[in-house]
Design an enzyme around this catalytic site. Structure first.
Site, PDB file in Angstrom:
ATOM      1  N   HIS A  17       0.840  -1.204   0.000  1.00 54.11           N
ATOM      2  CA  HIS A  17       0.000   0.000   0.000  1.00 54.11           C
ATOM      3  C   HIS A  17       0.876   1.255   0.000  1.00 54.11           C
ATOM      4  O   HIS A  17       0.630   2.211  -0.722  1.00 54.11           O
ATOM      5  CB  HIS A  17      -0.881   0.056   1.259  1.00 54.11           C
ATOM      6  N   ARG A  90      -1.774  -5.811  -8.744  1.00 56.59           N
ATOM      7  CA  ARG A  90      -0.742  -6.823  -8.564  1.00 56.59           C
ATOM      8  C   ARG A  90      -0.791  -7.838  -9.704  1.00 56.59           C
ATOM      9  O   ARG A  90       0.155  -7.983 -10.450  1.00 56.59           O
ATOM     10  CB  ARG A  90      -0.924  -7.532  -7.213  1.00 56.59           C
TER      11      ARG A  90
END
Ligand code: PNS
Length: 159
Positions: A17, A90
């Site tokens: 993050h 991702r």
């Protein structure tokens, strides 16, 4: 002024993050990290705890602030004059999850979603996996800030 939001449940915030938040802070004048609720996920930390951890984690970024939200992310964008929602991608599974949300959000308002590829070093890191590995005694110190590691250990010790 260009303003972006990085929304998420951040349960807890990970180095993945923080990589996305840091890179977003270099692309926009101001970034709001919005701590929301994902109704389909069980939470380990309360909203206040997640906010507190993010405040500490985002301290080094001058143009990043943290806020909680409970309603639609598009309403948050309107209220905070935010032009872009930034999300990290991702793998293909993230794309499948994020794309309908990006399209729904664009249909609700004219807010744009920007996808940033995650760094290779954190592309396998998720809050869910961090919690699972930590709960089973694995070492997650490489994937979260040290104070998050302490909070994880304390929460698991309480169980
Ligand atoms: O970290 P997560 O779990 O991927 O975060 C998801 C979150 C909280 C960003 C997402 O569920 C969200 O935006 N929730 C707010 C409610 C909303 O706007 N729902 C409609 C999305 S199209």
């Amino acid at each position: 002024m260009s303003r972006a939001v990085c929304p998420g449940s951040f349960d807890p915030v990970t180095n993945g993050h923080l990589d996305i938040i840091g890179r977003t802070s270099r692309l926009f004048d101001e970034v709001v990290v919005a701590v929301g609720v994902n109704a389909s996920k069980n939470r380990m930390f309360t909203s206040d705890e997640r906010l507190e951890m993010l405040e500490e984690a985002c301290g080094p970024f001058d143009n990043v602030r943290v806020a909680g939200f409970t309603g639609l992310v598009t309403d948050f964008c309107t209220e905070h004059d935010v032009q872009a929602i930034v999300k990290g991608l991702r793998a293909a599974t993230d794309f499948d999850y994020e794309m309908p949300m990006a399209q729904m959000n664009a249909a609700l308002t004219d807010v744009q979603t920007v996808f940033l590829p995650t760094a290779t070093g954190t592309s396998f890191v998720s809050s869910s996996l961090v919690k699972e590995v930590a709960a089973l005694g694995g070492d997650v110190s490489a994937f979260v800030p040290s104070f998050v590691l302490d909070a994880l250990r304390a929460r698991l010790a309480d169980r």
